[in-house]
Design an enzyme around this catalytic site. Structure first.
Site, short mmCIF file in Angstrom:
data_model
loop_
_atom_site.label_atom_id
_atom_site.label_comp_id
_atom_site.label_asym_id
_atom_site.label_seq_id
_atom_site.Cartn_x
_atom_site.Cartn_y
_atom_site.Cartn_z
N TYR A 44 -4.27 -1.86 17.55
CA TYR A 44 -3.84 -1.61 16.17
C TYR A 44 -3.78 -0.11 15.94
O TYR A 44 -4.64 0.63 16.44
CB TYR A 44 -4.85 -2.26 15.20
CG TYR A 44 -4.56 -2.00 13.75
CD1 TYR A 44 -3.46 -2.60 13.12
CD2 TYR A 44 -5.37 -1.16 12.99
CE1 TYR A 44 -3.19 -2.36 11.78
CE2 TYR A 44 -5.10 -0.92 11.65
CZ TYR A 44 -4.01 -1.52 11.06
OH TYR A 44 -3.74 -1.29 9.73
N ASP B 19 -6.25 9.06 3.26
CA ASP B 19 -5.27 7.98 3.43
C ASP B 19 -4.63 7.64 2.08
O ASP B 19 -4.89 6.59 1.50
CB ASP B 19 -6.01 6.77 4.02
CG ASP B 19 -5.11 5.59 4.29
OD1 ASP B 19 -3.89 5.78 4.46
OD2 ASP B 19 -5.64 4.45 4.34
N ASP C 170 0.31 0.19 11.19
CA ASP C 170 0.20 0.23 9.73
C ASP C 170 1.37 1.07 9.20
O ASP C 170 1.42 2.28 9.44
CB ASP C 170 -1.15 0.88 9.41
CG ASP C 170 -1.45 0.99 7.94
OD1 ASP C 170 -0.58 0.69 7.12
OD2 ASP C 170 -2.59 1.39 7.63
N ASP D 250 2.03 1.29 5.92
CA ASP D 250 1.74 1.54 4.50
C ASP D 250 2.72 0.76 3.59
O ASP D 250 2.89 -0.43 3.77
CB ASP D 250 1.77 3.04 4.19
CG ASP D 250 0.57 3.77 4.80
OD1 ASP D 250 -0.41 3.11 5.18
OD2 ASP D 250 0.62 5.01 4.89
N HIS E 98 2.80 -3.61 9.64
CA HIS E 98 2.55 -4.24 8.35
C HIS E 98 2.96 -3.35 7.20
O HIS E 98 2.87 -2.13 7.25
CB HIS E 98 1.12 -4.78 8.20
CG HIS E 98 0.01 -3.77 8.17
ND1 HIS E 98 -0.28 -3.03 7.05
CD2 HIS E 98 -0.92 -3.42 9.09
CE1 HIS E 98 -1.34 -2.27 7.28
NE2 HIS E 98 -1.73 -2.47 8.53
N GLU F 162 2.63 -3.14 2.91
CA GLU F 162 1.73 -3.64 1.87
C GLU F 162 2.38 -3.60 0.49
O GLU F 162 3.37 -2.87 0.29
CB GLU F 162 0.43 -2.83 1.89
CG GLU F 162 0.57 -1.40 1.45
CD GLU F 162 -0.51 -0.49 2.03
OE1 GLU F 162 -1.06 -0.77 3.10
OE2 GLU F 162 -0.79 0.54 1.39
N CYS G 231 -6.47 3.43 0.05
CA CYS G 231 -7.18 2.52 0.95
C CYS G 231 -7.38 1.20 0.22
O CYS G 231 -7.71 1.17 -0.97
CB CYS G 231 -8.54 3.13 1.32
SG CYS G 231 -9.69 1.92 2.00
N ARG H 289 1.19 -7.38 3.93
CA ARG H 289 -0.20 -7.25 3.46
C ARG H 289 -0.22 -7.37 1.94
O ARG H 289 0.57 -6.70 1.26
CB ARG H 289 -0.73 -5.89 3.90
CG ARG H 289 -1.94 -5.41 3.11
CD ARG H 289 -2.58 -4.21 3.76
NE ARG H 289 -3.23 -3.36 2.79
CZ ARG H 289 -3.90 -2.26 3.10
NH1 ARG H 289 -3.99 -1.88 4.37
NH2 ARG H 289 -4.46 -1.52 2.17
N GLU I 293 -5.89 -8.63 2.54
CA GLU I 293 -6.71 -7.43 2.38
C GLU I 293 -7.86 -7.61 1.40
O GLU I 293 -7.69 -8.18 0.31
CB GLU I 293 -5.82 -6.27 1.92
CG GLU I 293 -6.54 -4.96 1.61
CD GLU I 293 -7.15 -4.27 2.84
OE1 GLU I 293 -7.75 -4.95 3.69
OE2 GLU I 293 -7.01 -3.04 2.94
N ASN J 103 -9.09 -8.15 8.06
CA ASN J 103 -9.40 -6.74 8.27
C ASN J 103 -10.91 -6.54 8.21
O ASN J 103 -11.51 -6.61 7.15
CB ASN J 103 -8.71 -5.92 7.17
CG ASN J 103 -9.03 -4.44 7.23
OD1 ASN J 103 -9.61 -3.96 8.20
ND2 ASN J 103 -8.64 -3.71 6.20
C1 LIG Z 1 -6.44 -1.14 7.40
C2 LIG Z 1 -6.22 0.15 6.72
O1 LIG Z 1 -5.03 0.08 5.97
C3 LIG Z 1 -6.00 1.26 7.75
O2 LIG Z 1 -5.24 2.20 7.44
O3 LIG Z 1 -6.63 1.23 8.79
C4 LIG Z 1 -7.40 0.61 5.80
C5 LIG Z 1 -8.73 0.63 6.50
C6 LIG Z 1 -9.82 1.44 5.80
O4 LIG Z 1 -9.51 2.41 5.07
O5 LIG Z 1 -10.99 1.16 6.04
C7 LIG Z 1 -7.40 -0.28 4.56
O6 LIG Z 1 -8.01 -1.35 4.59
O7 LIG Z 1 -6.75 0.11 3.57
MG LIG Z 2 -3.79 1.65 5.99
#
Ligand SMILES: C[C@](O)(C(=O)O)[C@H](CC(=O)O)C(=O)O
Ligand SMILES: [Mg+2]
Length: 304
Positions: A50, A64, A91, A93, A118, A120, A128, A163, A193, A215
């Site tokens: 991943y 993030d 990911d 986004d 993925h 979202e 996040c 997602r 999520e 996740n």
């Molecule tokens: C899965 C996730 O999108 C990621 O970017 O790894 C994050 C993980 C995290 O920030 O712990 C998310 O869950 O948004």
């Molecule tokens: Mg992410």
């Protein structure tokens, strides 16, 4: 692994990802924050890799919150995907813009050698999924985002995972309703999520019949479930998105503190990956053999 790149074609990796999701076995995909980490994931016997947006942005020293660009994500994701024979899910986004950008994202990620991505249903700029204060777009808008992504796919086996972040915003039932719509719009896999606990994961599983991804990120809103627990309720895939980064950065911090305190790294050498182990992952000996087979000539006018 072959030298320079994977011996498995992108098309075959995507077939393997599909087969894994259809197998009825839980597919375990730890996050790899670098190509070398992807090699270690493969060596440890996992089914896939991943690429986390959170880890990728953290590696650039950024939070993030949607600051990274498609170019950065595709380049790093492609380097990670090529470092292993396993399929890699990335990911993407919110798709880096409006639906047309989401379509371009899929094309770019396919070209980069990813096996799936993925998208979202958060608004831009995203957060996040385990923080409060997230917002989601209306279902119709996410359906447009997904429709555009699906239409841009050239390899039918490239997995498009939808997602939903709705659990923390609108509740579990709304998240389930969204998942049903996203599957109807062409999503192959649903990323559920920030569900709270095993009961919520089981309720989601019972309500839909599309493949589901859990996740298991640390310090978030979800209980950390074991692979056996997820298997027992019939989940199809699990990610440990930021785990390798957190492990490595924990070791970096404590190792640097030891050097600063002791004036030498001698006390932490036994916690390091040995040079010999690193060279195994890098196939150093095979590269040396390749080199010595090719450079068997003397350079004109040279001394060797
Ligand atoms: C899965 C996730 O999108 C990621 O970017 O790894 C994050 C993980 C995290 O920030 O712990 C998310 O869950 O948004
Ligand atoms: Mg992410």
């Amino acid at each position: 692994m072959r030298l320079f790149s994977s011996g498995v074609t992108d098309a075959d990796k995507r077939k393997a990802l599909r087969a894994g999701l259809a197998s009825g076995d839980l597919q375990r995909w730890p996050g790899a924050f670098s190509p070398l980490v992807a090699k270690i994931v493969a060596d440890a016997g996992f089914e896939g890799v991943y690429v986390s947006g959170a880890a990728l942005s953290a590696d650039l020293g950024l939070p993030d919150i949607g600051l990274t660009t498609l170019t950065e994500v595709a380049a790093r994701g492609g380097a990670i995907a090529r470092a292993t024979d396993l399929p890699t899910l990335i990911d993407a986004d919110t798709g880096f813009g409006e639906p047309m950008s989401a379509a371009r994202t899929v094309a770019a990620l396919e070209d980069a050698g990813l096996a799936g991505c993925h998208l979202e249903d958060q608004v831009n700029p995203k957060r996040c999924g385990h923080l409060d204060g997230k917002e989601v777009v209306p279902t119709t808008e996410m359906v447009r985002r997904l429709g555009a992504a699906v239409s841009a796919r050239r390899d039918e086996n490239f997995v498009i995972c939808a997602r939903t972040d709705a659990r923390g915003v609108e509740g579990l039932d709304a998240a389930i309703a969204r998942a049903t719509e996203y599957a109807a719009a062409g999503a192959d896999l649903i990323f559920t999520e920030a569900l709270a606990d095993l009961d919520e994961f089981a309720r989601f599983r019972d309500a839909v019949d599309v493949p589901l991804l859990a996740n298991m990120t640390e310090f978030g809103k979800s209980e950390l479930l074991t692979a056996d627990q997820l298997r027992s309720i019939g989940y199809n895939a699990v990610i440990y998105p930021v785990t390798t980064l957190r492990l490595a950065m924990g070791a970096v911090e404590s190792g640097l503190a030891a050097i600063a305190a002791d004036g030498t790294q001698a006390g932490v050498v036994d916690r390091m990956q040995h040079r010999a182990r690193l060279y195994e992952f890098l196939q150093y000996a095979d590269y040396n053999a390749f080199d010595s087979e090719i450079f068997t000539y003397s350079r004109p006018g040279g001394t060797s």
